[in-house]
Design a protein around this motif. Structure first.
Motif, PDB file in Angstrom:
ATOM      1  N   THR A   1      -1.148  -9.061   8.971  1.00 42.74           N
ATOM      2  CA  THR A   1      -1.706  -9.012  10.212  1.00 42.74           C
ATOM      3  C   THR A   1      -0.572  -8.683  11.171  1.00 42.74           C
ATOM      4  O   THR A   1      -0.845  -8.094  12.536  1.00 42.74           O
ATOM      5  CB  THR A   1      -2.215 -10.523  10.545  1.00 42.74           C
ATOM      6  OG1 THR A   1      -1.313 -11.340  10.323  1.00 42.74           O
ATOM      7  CG2 THR A   1      -3.601 -10.482   9.607  1.00 42.74           C
ATOM      8  N   MET A   2       0.681  -9.116  10.933  1.00 46.70           N
ATOM      9  CA  MET A   2       1.647  -8.692  11.974  1.00 46.70           C
ATOM     10  C   MET A   2       2.191  -7.359  12.164  1.00 46.70           C
ATOM     11  O   MET A   2       2.692  -6.910  13.051  1.00 46.70           O
ATOM     12  CB  MET A   2       3.031  -9.767  11.314  1.00 46.70           C
ATOM     13  CG  MET A   2       3.011 -11.136  11.398  1.00 46.70           C
ATOM     14  SD  MET A   2       3.133 -11.492  13.171  1.00 46.70           S
ATOM     15  CE  MET A   2       1.264 -12.057  13.211  1.00 46.70           C
ATOM     16  N   GLY A   3       1.620  -6.586  11.185  1.00 45.30           N
ATOM     17  CA  GLY A   3       1.680  -5.058  11.209  1.00 45.30           C
ATOM     18  C   GLY A   3       0.740  -4.691  12.305  1.00 45.30           C
ATOM     19  O   GLY A   3       1.353  -3.825  13.066  1.00 45.30           O
TER      20      GLY A   3
ATOM     21  N   THR B   1       0.837  -1.053  -0.059  1.00 43.87           N
ATOM     22  CA  THR B   1       0.187  -0.053   0.105  1.00 43.87           C
ATOM     23  C   THR B   1       0.771   1.233  -0.118  1.00 43.87           C
ATOM     24  O   THR B   1       2.032   1.147   0.372  1.00 43.87           O
ATOM     25  CB  THR B   1      -0.877   0.144   1.256  1.00 43.87           C
ATOM     26  OG1 THR B   1      -1.995   1.056   1.159  1.00 43.87           O
ATOM     27  CG2 THR B   1      -0.045   0.225   2.614  1.00 43.87           C
ATOM     28  N   LYS B   2       0.342   2.335  -0.473  1.00 39.20           N
ATOM     29  CA  LYS B   2       1.090   3.713  -0.452  1.00 39.20           C
ATOM     30  C   LYS B   2       0.234   4.417   0.554  1.00 39.20           C
ATOM     31  O   LYS B   2       0.807   5.632   0.811  1.00 39.20           O
ATOM     32  CB  LYS B   2       0.827   4.207  -1.838  1.00 39.20           C
ATOM     33  CG  LYS B   2       1.525   3.635  -2.804  1.00 39.20           C
ATOM     34  CD  LYS B   2       1.444   4.449  -4.228  1.00 39.20           C
ATOM     35  CE  LYS B   2       2.338   3.862  -5.405  1.00 39.20           C
ATOM     36  NZ  LYS B   2       2.058   4.593  -6.684  1.00 39.20           N
TER      37      LYS B   2
ATOM     38  N   MET C   1       3.250   2.534  13.340  1.00 37.88           N
ATOM     39  CA  MET C   1       3.132   1.610  12.147  1.00 37.88           C
ATOM     40  C   MET C   1       4.811   0.475  12.440  1.00 37.88           C
ATOM     41  O   MET C   1       5.612   0.930  12.900  1.00 37.88           O
ATOM     42  CB  MET C   1       3.808   2.421  10.954  1.00 37.88           C
ATOM     43  CG  MET C   1       2.582   3.331  10.311  1.00 37.88           C
ATOM     44  SD  MET C   1       2.893   4.212   9.050  1.00 37.88           S
ATOM     45  CE  MET C   1       4.090   5.223   9.513  1.00 37.88           C
ATOM     46  N   ALA C   2       4.446  -0.604  11.836  1.00 34.69           N
ATOM     47  CA  ALA C   2       5.623  -1.678  11.959  1.00 34.69           C
ATOM     48  C   ALA C   2       6.655  -1.015  11.134  1.00 34.69           C
ATOM     49  O   ALA C   2       6.561  -0.525  10.087  1.00 34.69           O
ATOM     50  CB  ALA C   2       5.122  -2.940  11.708  1.00 34.69           C
ATOM     51  N   PRO C   3       7.829  -1.502  11.104  1.00 33.90           N
ATOM     52  CA  PRO C   3       9.109  -1.044  10.215  1.00 33.90           C
ATOM     53  C   PRO C   3       8.553  -1.305   8.876  1.00 33.90           C
ATOM     54  O   PRO C   3       8.756  -0.582   8.039  1.00 33.90           O
ATOM     55  CB  PRO C   3      10.259  -1.823  10.820  1.00 33.90           C
ATOM     56  CG  PRO C   3       9.834  -2.151  12.299  1.00 33.90           C
ATOM     57  CD  PRO C   3       8.448  -2.333  12.215  1.00 33.90           C
TER      58      PRO C   3
ATOM     59  N   GLY D   1       5.791  -0.308   2.891  1.00 37.69           N
ATOM     60  CA  GLY D   1       4.325  -0.239   2.621  1.00 37.69           C
ATOM     61  C   GLY D   1       3.617  -1.868   2.690  1.00 37.69           C
ATOM     62  O   GLY D   1       2.801  -1.902   1.867  1.00 37.69           O
ATOM     63  N   ILE D   2       4.361  -2.445   3.291  1.00 39.07           N
ATOM     64  CA  ILE D   2       3.999  -4.082   3.368  1.00 39.07           C
ATOM     65  C   ILE D   2       2.887  -4.154   4.379  1.00 39.07           C
ATOM     66  O   ILE D   2       3.278  -3.821   5.576  1.00 39.07           O
ATOM     67  CB  ILE D   2       5.006  -4.956   3.812  1.00 39.07           C
ATOM     68  CG1 ILE D   2       6.410  -4.999   2.557  1.00 39.07           C
ATOM     69  CG2 ILE D   2       4.660  -6.502   3.861  1.00 39.07           C
ATOM     70  CD1 ILE D   2       7.369  -5.778   2.728  1.00 39.07           C
TER      71      ILE D   2
END
Length: 479
Positions: free
Chosen positions: A374-376, A353-354, A362-364, A370-371
């Motif tokens: 669910t782990m995010g 995603t952009k 936000m996750a790294p 932009g990945i």
């Protein structure tokens, strides 16, 4: 197997009756069979599992009564049989005196005390008349029931084969459409919010405003108006409608209806009288104690676990933060704002995603590449967990350069956690409970650190988070 103490079989599409072999595991402490397709009854023989502390049978197709024998499980401190097809009276006594309505929600035919939020059990005073009715049912309706049973079994066989062929769960009922028979007109929303008067403004976001609305039938609701001037705002409206029509959980904000035309779009949402978590964490007039914060974060964990694994779609929220955690009249947490969420499938669990979430949460891999996965969400939840118990925002002025909220917590764990947690959570005069409080907070921050590991594949799942938090909460309350 005889010494097994924890068994997690959630979301495996298991069907049929609860396997009798499980009941031989008498040393089992935790048993999770939730989110399967189990049917039949809850076995009376559960009483043999004398060590059981945690039993989750929610979101199955279990029928008949909750066995009275469960009252014999002296160590059972968590029971969840919600969203089944159970009926009859909820047992009284034993561990049931400590359970709440959350354990039984979604079973329309259950009855019991008002505190369980179920219907009151009817007492039949005329025993003779009751026995006579039983006789009539036995000899008149018996053949009808038998015929219905045959049809039901054949139908179930067909349904199971259908599900097996499609290798996925049948989608949930489109409850959003069911609730939206009455679509609010623009003028009804104008009247209900007094022409979107600032006195009714209860929230602001990147996509628009949220107003408190009072309508002619006496209903109070939150009206989320999307700003037409914001790029992609109307697309976000469509996405939020799509997401919310496919999900249903007690810890997610509920949609009552919507209003849409060419230049105006709004959602009518259930009104949350206690505002959001951000307000409660940073308000000078309100305070959340340790138990309240544990319960709120457990509610959020339940909601996010459901989004990730509770149905055929995989929903990644993408923007977990305190302002998106709303609190109802009973301080039960509801996750809200699905404007940038992503719908994935079990076969395609990662997307690009952009559209980025909120800085600090936000996750790294989300922020840099932009990945989305669910782990995010797990990472964001870990940051949210740290913030809830330290009362420090990830963008606090204190965190500059290489020092982040995550690093600050990691460097203080495990021996200096009392130096970094919110000082309002304990008092130096409360020396009697200080050890228990410190142990609880250390366990909570341990979970948060496991959520925020740099590599997504190394983070724990929301299922594990929910189980761990429930255990932490139970242990703390028992001391």
């Amino acid at each position: 197997m005889g010494g097994l103490s924890e068994l997690y079989l959630s979301r495996n599409e298991l069907y049929g009756s609860i396997p009798s072999t499980i009941l031989q595991l008498q040393k089992l402490v935790i048993l999770a069979l939730d989110m399967n397709r189990l049917d039949g009854t809850i076995p009376n023989s559960f009483e043999k599992m004398v060590s059981l502390e945690y039993l989750d049978l929610s979101q199955n197709n279990l029928t008949d009564q909750i066995p009275e024998s469960l009252t014999k499980l002296e160590h059972l401190n968590y029971l969840n049989v919600s969203y089944n097809e159970l009926s009859g009276e909820i047992p009284d006594g034993g561990p049931f005196s400590n359970f709440t309505a959350e354990s039984f929600i979604g079973n329309a035919e259950l009855c019991g005390p008002p505190r369980f939020q179920v219907k009151v059990c009817e007492v039949q005073n005329n025993v003779t008349r009751r026995n006579r009715k039983k006789t009539v049912l036995k000899f008149v309706l018996g053949p009808v029931a038998a015929g219905g049973l045959v049809i039901g079994v054949l139908g179930m066989i067909w349904l199971l084969n259908y599900r097996k062929r499609n290798n996925q769960l049948i989608p949930l009922t489109d409850w959003y459409d069911q609730l939206s028979h009455k679509r609010f007109s623009y003028y009804e929303l104008v009247r209900g919010t007094n022409n979107f008067d600032e006195s009714n403004l209860i929230g602001k976001g990147s996509l628009g405003m949220v107003y408190k609305g009072t309508f002619t039938n006496g209903t109070t609701a939150a009206v989320k108006v999307f700003n037409a001037q914001v790029h992609d705002a109307f697309k976000r409206f469509d996405l939020e409608c799509k997401v919310l029509r496919n999900i249903r959980h007690r810890n997610l904000v509920k949609v009552i209806s919507s209003c849409a035309n060419l230049d105006f779009k709004a959602l009518v949402l259930e009104y949350m009288p206690n505002g959001d978590l951000d307000y409660w964490l940073y308000s000078h007039n309100n305070f959340l104690d340790l138990i309240q914060r544990l319960k709120i974060m457990f509610d959020v964990a339940c909601a996010v676990e459901y989004l990730h694994q509770g149905h055929s779609l995989v929903v990644v929220h993408c923007d977990l933060k305190p302002s998106n955690i709303l609190l109802d009249g009973d301080m039960v947490a509801r996750v809200s704002d699905f404007g940038i969420s992503k719908l994935l499938t079990a076969y395609d669990p990662v997307a690009l995603t952009k559209t980025l979430g909120t800085i600090g949460y936000m996750a790294p891999e989300y922020g840099s590449e932009g990945i989305v996965s669910t782990m995010g969400d797990v990472y964001s939840y870990g940051i949210l967990l740290m913030e809830t118990f330290t009362r420090k925002k990830p963008v606090d002025d204190e965190f500059v350069g290489d020092l982040t909220l995550k690093r600050w917590v990691a460097e203080s764990y495990p021996h200096r956690v009392m130096d970094i947690v919110d000082a309002n959570l304990f008092s130096s005069d409360d020396s009697e409970h200080l050890i228990a409080i410190e142990s609880c907070l250390r366990s909570v921050l341990e979970v948060a650190l496991e959520c925020t590991v740099d590599l997504p594949q190394d983070r724990i799942t929301m299922n594990n988070v929910r189980v761990r938090l429930n255990k932490i909460q139970t242990q703390f309350l028992s001391q």
